[in-house]
Write an enzyme that holds these catalytic residues in place. Structure first.
Site, PDB file in Angstrom:
ATOM      1  CG  HIS A  43      22.515  -5.115 -54.004  1.00 34.68           C
ATOM      2  ND1 HIS A  43      21.980  -3.888 -53.712  1.00 34.68           N
ATOM      3  CD2 HIS A  43      23.815  -5.058 -53.585  1.00 34.68           C
ATOM      4  CE1 HIS A  43      22.912  -3.119 -53.138  1.00 34.68           C
ATOM      5  NE2 HIS A  43      24.027  -3.814 -53.050  1.00 34.68           N
ATOM      6  CG  HIS A  71      15.759  -3.692 -54.404  1.00 34.67           C
ATOM      7  ND1 HIS A  71      16.524  -2.603 -54.091  1.00 34.67           N
ATOM      8  CD2 HIS A  71      14.542  -3.197 -54.715  1.00 34.67           C
ATOM      9  CE1 HIS A  71      15.790  -1.494 -54.199  1.00 34.67           C
ATOM     10  NE2 HIS A  71      14.586  -1.830 -54.578  1.00 34.67           N
ATOM     11  CD  GLU A  95      26.964  -7.867 -53.574  1.00 31.37           C
ATOM     12  OE1 GLU A  95      26.130  -7.415 -54.379  1.00 31.37           O
ATOM     13  OE2 GLU A  95      27.844  -7.146 -53.052  1.00 31.37           O
TER      14      GLU A  95
HETATM   15 ZN   LIG Z   1      25.837  -2.996 -52.258  1.00 28.26          ZN
END
Ligand SMILES: [Zn+2]
Length: 602
Positions: free
Chosen positions: A395, A398, A392
């Site tokens: 993510h 990002h 996570e």
């Molecule tokens: Zn994912």
């Protein structure tokens, strides 16, 4: 299994919760903002129907729409997080639906933007982009808009297609309602006669039991419930496939695969390349099944033995320790990157860490430009939790770097690139821990976690993708699809993938398609496999000392939605049209299987 009672939300220490105040100081402030955004929507009236007036008018509309989306996004994130951390909180659930409503209203009010751009025409727009600095970064947006326009139909047809979206959703919800709400499973029965109810929520836990009878009876009960409704479920899925064929024809694509991949501008070769390379490397999986069977001391390995633990000696990893290890694993990305991650986890409260009553299950990263990229999870001190946190955070970083670099227009990126960033974190952290943690029990646990992950995303998902391709191809040719057709196809695909090393109960293995709601989103699951592939290719690049690999990777994260997915990945140094990335992931898997074999043979 003994488990500690889950506390109510009120007993969770604030330092372990998401930082609500970093978005809005209070619910009252949230309310005021929602009303203020709603009031501002009417300012769009002066632009609607007038974008062709010139570059300055277009720029004015763009700035206003960006502001509305930014502000509605913050309203949404605050309400969504409040709702997800305690779904029993009625006030939060009301806020959530109001925030969704606001988002819908902003989208509807701004819906004139794209059609008016199309009406202006590409050549004139490109001139405007050169002339007006506030439009200068819109090049990719315009390019994508006109690219997609090739498959847009007349206004009347588009209106009808738009109206179909909602009724077409029902097949997915029907499957969900049937299997989540209406299914009753027989209890699992352990070898000592102890019975445990089987539910959608605990099936994974039961399949990881040490007691084989408990696993077998849980697995059979679970699949038998689906088999009892195989005709209904097959008819429902076939309807979804028919809808995809309808959409493909309505939008004038040559195949459902091409239609699905068109949205992200991904050539169908990427899909076929994945499947081809995956099949060629299946012997790595076959070797793993043999090692697992021997380690468990079994004559025949059954599907319900796939999650059986290989060691009883499981490491306990407190949250702070996980954060330290994740940061150590990410060190090759540089001090700045690691500092943001550490602060996010320990000071800035991006993470809502522990389980509480009413908290949504699973884990996700969620936020919008202007808010932190929050993470919701239920950390439980296991190595699986460590890995989930790393995923996570991939993510979230990002999003963080995208939002720092890109305009609102490119603040979202596709699932195709998202799963690269998240799996990349896991790959880096595992590689680090495998090197640093010499304790054999720890290493076995780590490899178990890694292979469980690979099994889902790099074994089950490609197999489901093959199932999807074949069922769609049959429907495109006008052939029927019955439950028995689907089960036979699924059983054949698993039989090939298991390579004779795992027993195939053709009915219970054949029904696997029904247990994945993902299949109601066409050609979605293959992206997990390409994601894990891209991630390992990039981790390998960084760990093997390719010059500038870290910088390339960070540039990929910063690109967000400003490039097509394949272009963004090329920036990072991976080309998913070639077999290289899929091979890289198989190399890592193969190395882990070797290591596991050595550890178990001691
Ligand atoms: Zn994912």
């Amino acid at each position: 299994m003994p488990s500690t009672p889950v506390p109510p939300r009120s007993e969770i220490k604030p330092e372990h919760t998401w930082n609500a105040a970093s978005v809005f100081a209070s619910d009252a402030a949230w309310e005021a903002e929602l009303k203020s955004v709603l009031a501002k929507l009417s300012e769009l009236d002066k632009y609607r129907g007038h974008l062709s007036g010139g570059a300055a008018t277009l720029a004015g509309a763009r700035v206003l729409i960006d502001e509305l989306i930014l502000r509605a996004g913050k309203v949404y994130v605050y309400a969504n997080m409040a709702h997800q951390v305690d779904t029993t909180n009625q006030a939060a659930s009301k806020m959530y639906s109001r925030a969704l409503g606001l988002f819908g209203q902003v989208a509807a009010a701004a819906a004139f933007f794209d059609p008016e751009l199309l009406a202006i025409g590409q050549a004139k727009l490109q001139q405007w982009l050169r002339d007006e600095p506030r439009l200068a970064d819109m090049g990719h947006y315009v390019d994508d808009l006109f690219r997609r326009h090739a498959h847009v139909r007349s206004a009347e047809v588009e209106e009808l297609l738009g109206l179909l979206t909602d009724p077409f959703q029902s097949v997915m919800t029907t499957a969900g309602v049937l299997t989540d709400a209406d299914f009753k499973f027989r209890p699992a029965k352990a070898s000592d006669g102890r019975e445990t109810p089987v539910t959608q929520g605990n099936i994974d836990e039961l399949l990881a039991e040490t007691d084989r009878e408990a696993r077998r009876t849980a697995w059979e009960s679970y699949n038998d419930a689906y088999l009892a409704f195989k005709n209904t479920l097959a008819n429902n899925l076939a309807t979804s496939v028919k809808q995809n064929v309808f959409n493909m024809r309505a939008r004038r694509h040559r195949s459902t695969l091409e239609a699905a991949l068109f949205a992200n501008n991904i050539p169908v070769d990427v899909f076929h390349n994945l499947i081809r390379t995956y099949r060629a490397n299946l012997p790595t999986w076959h070797r793993y099944w043999r090692i697992r069977r021997k380690a468990l001391g079994l004559e025949t390995l059954h599907p319900y033995d796939i999650w059986a633990p290989l060691t009883a000696d499981k490491p306990r990893i407190p949250y702070k320790q996980s954060v330290d290890w994740i940061c150590d694993g990410l060190a090759p990305l540089g001090k700045d990157y690691v500092r943001v991650v550490r602060k996010a986890c320990l000071e800035d409260r991006w993470v809502d860490v522990y389980p509480n009553q009413g908290k949504a299950g699973g884990a996700f990263s969620s936020g919008r430009p202007g808010t932190p990229p929050f993470i919701l999870m239920s950390y439980d001190d296991t190595i699986f939790s460590l890995s989930t946190l790393a995923h996570e955070l991939g993510h979230s970083m990002h999003s963080y770097l995208t939002w720092q670099t890109q305009p609102i227009l490119y603040g979202e990126y596709s699932m195709f690139v998202a799963e690269v960033a998240s799996n990349f974190h896991q790959a880096m952290v595992r590689a680090h821990l495998l090197k640093q943690q010499a304790d054999p029990a720890f290493q076995i646990s780590l490899i178990e976690e890694a292979i469980a992950n690979f099994h889902r995303y790099f074994f089950v998902m490609p197999t489901l993708a093959r199932f999807e391709l074949e069922t769609h191809a049959r429907m495109e040719r006008g052939e029927g699809l019955t439950a028995d057709d689907m089960n036979a196809l699924m059983a054949d695909l698993f039989a090939e993938a298991y390579g004779g090393e795992v027993h195939v109960d053709r009915e219970r293995v054949g029904i696997t398609w029904a247990t994945f709601g993902h299949l109601y989103v066409d050609y979605y699951v293959f992206q997990y496999a390409t994601g894990i592939s891209g991630a390992h290719a990039l981790a390998h690049r960084l760990l093997s000392g390719v010059p500038d690999a870290a910088m390339d990777y960070l540039n990929f994260l910063k690109a967000g939605g400003s490039l097509y997915p394949l272009e963004a990945l090329k920036l990072a140094g991976v080309d998913l049209t070639t077999p290289h990335a899929v091979e890289a992931a198989f190399n890592v898997l193969s190395g882990m299987v070797d290591k596991l074999e050595a550890l178990l043979g001691r």
